[in-house]
Design a protein around this motif. Structure first.
Motif, PDB file in Angstrom:
ATOM      1  N   PHE A 174      50.838  -8.911  29.548  1.00 11.99           N
ATOM      2  CA  PHE A 174      50.377  -8.220  28.355  1.00 11.99           C
ATOM      3  C   PHE A 174      50.006  -6.792  28.719  1.00 11.99           C
ATOM      4  O   PHE A 174      49.677  -6.493  29.857  1.00 11.99           O
ATOM      5  N   PRO A 175      50.124  -5.887  27.750  1.00 13.49           N
ATOM      6  CA  PRO A 175      49.909  -4.467  28.040  1.00 13.49           C
ATOM      7  C   PRO A 175      48.431  -4.122  28.199  1.00 13.49           C
ATOM      8  O   PRO A 175      47.559  -4.777  27.642  1.00 13.49           O
ATOM      9  N   ILE A 176      48.188  -3.080  28.976  1.00 18.68           N
ATOM     10  CA  ILE A 176      46.859  -2.499  29.126  1.00 18.68           C
ATOM     11  C   ILE A 176      47.012  -0.988  29.078  1.00 18.68           C
ATOM     12  O   ILE A 176      48.112  -0.467  29.220  1.00 18.68           O
ATOM     13  N   GLN A 177      45.926  -0.295  28.903  1.00 18.91           N
ATOM     14  CA  GLN A 177      45.900   1.167  28.932  1.00 18.91           C
ATOM     15  C   GLN A 177      44.953   1.578  30.052  1.00 18.91           C
ATOM     16  O   GLN A 177      43.794   1.176  30.056  1.00 18.91           O
ATOM     17  N   LEU A 178      45.439   2.326  31.040  1.00 24.44           N
ATOM     18  CA  LEU A 178      44.603   2.842  32.124  1.00 24.44           C
ATOM     19  C   LEU A 178      44.321   4.311  31.848  1.00 24.44           C
ATOM     20  O   LEU A 178      45.236   5.063  31.512  1.00 24.44           O
ATOM     21  N   THR A 179      43.066   4.703  31.984  1.00 23.80           N
ATOM     22  CA  THR A 179      42.686   6.081  31.719  1.00 23.80           C
ATOM     23  C   THR A 179      41.990   6.666  32.937  1.00 23.80           C
ATOM     24  O   THR A 179      41.035   6.095  33.432  1.00 23.80           O
ATOM     25  N   GLN A 180      42.520   7.764  33.427  1.00 29.34           N
ATOM     26  CA  GLN A 180      41.871   8.566  34.464  1.00 29.34           C
ATOM     27  C   GLN A 180      41.591   9.908  33.820  1.00 29.34           C
ATOM     28  O   GLN A 180      42.467  10.472  33.196  1.00 29.34           O
ATOM     29  N   ARG A 181      40.389  10.369  33.972  1.00 31.06           N
ATOM     30  CA  ARG A 181      39.998  11.615  33.313  1.00 31.06           C
ATOM     31  C   ARG A 181      40.249  11.486  31.818  1.00 31.06           C
ATOM     32  O   ARG A 181      39.814  10.533  31.220  1.00 31.06           O
ATOM     33  N   ALA A 182      40.996  12.388  31.188  1.00 38.15           N
ATOM     34  CA  ALA A 182      41.177  12.337  29.732  1.00 38.15           C
ATOM     35  C   ALA A 182      42.487  11.680  29.311  1.00 38.15           C
ATOM     36  O   ALA A 182      42.637  11.280  28.180  1.00 38.15           O
ATOM     37  N   GLU A 183      43.462  11.610  30.221  1.00 45.30           N
ATOM     38  CA  GLU A 183      44.760  11.088  29.811  1.00 45.30           C
ATOM     39  C   GLU A 183      44.863   9.584  30.076  1.00 45.30           C
ATOM     40  O   GLU A 183      44.237   9.066  30.989  1.00 45.30           O
ATOM     41  N   GLY A 184      45.627   8.907  29.273  1.00 47.97           N
ATOM     42  CA  GLY A 184      45.836   7.475  29.445  1.00 47.97           C
ATOM     43  C   GLY A 184      47.311   7.141  29.394  1.00 47.97           C
ATOM     44  O   GLY A 184      48.079   7.815  28.717  1.00 47.97           O
ATOM     45  N   ASP A 229      41.590  -0.503  29.247  1.00 46.07           N
ATOM     46  CA  ASP A 229      41.491  -1.003  27.877  1.00 46.07           C
ATOM     47  C   ASP A 229      42.506  -2.132  27.738  1.00 46.07           C
ATOM     48  O   ASP A 229      43.695  -1.938  27.996  1.00 46.07           O
ATOM     49  N   LEU A 230      42.028  -3.308  27.343  1.00 45.72           N
ATOM     50  CA  LEU A 230      42.931  -4.439  27.204  1.00 45.72           C
ATOM     51  C   LEU A 230      42.521  -5.334  26.057  1.00 45.72           C
ATOM     52  O   LEU A 230      41.374  -5.360  25.643  1.00 45.72           O
TER      53      LEU A 230
END
Length: 75
Positions: A17-27, A57-58
């Protein structure tokens, strides 16, 4: 979804399943390979340096709620 055993003896559930990884401001989006109470393994379109803090974020496939956690890249 299958269950495997981690080196530390903690069960890992296979995932897809998809997730969103964020470093600093971009994801950017990645995809979970497996997950346990100690961490998760995912694919991501680029390398991330070890010990980089990321927000994850998941939304688990069985739920409607989304979750945001912070973690560190270890491999």
């Amino acid at each position: 979804m299958g269950i495997t055993q981690e080196r530390g003896g903690v069960p890992r559930a296979q995932g897809d399943f998809p997730i969103q990884l964020t470093q600093r401001a971009e994801g950017r989006s990645g995809n979970v390979v497996d997950i346990s109470e100690n961490g998760l393994c995912c694919t991501y379109p680029e390398a991330i340096q070890e010990m980089t803090l990321v927000n994850i974020d998941l939304q688990l496939p069985t739920g409607k709620d989304s979750h945001t956690v912070q973690g560190a890249v270890v491999r």
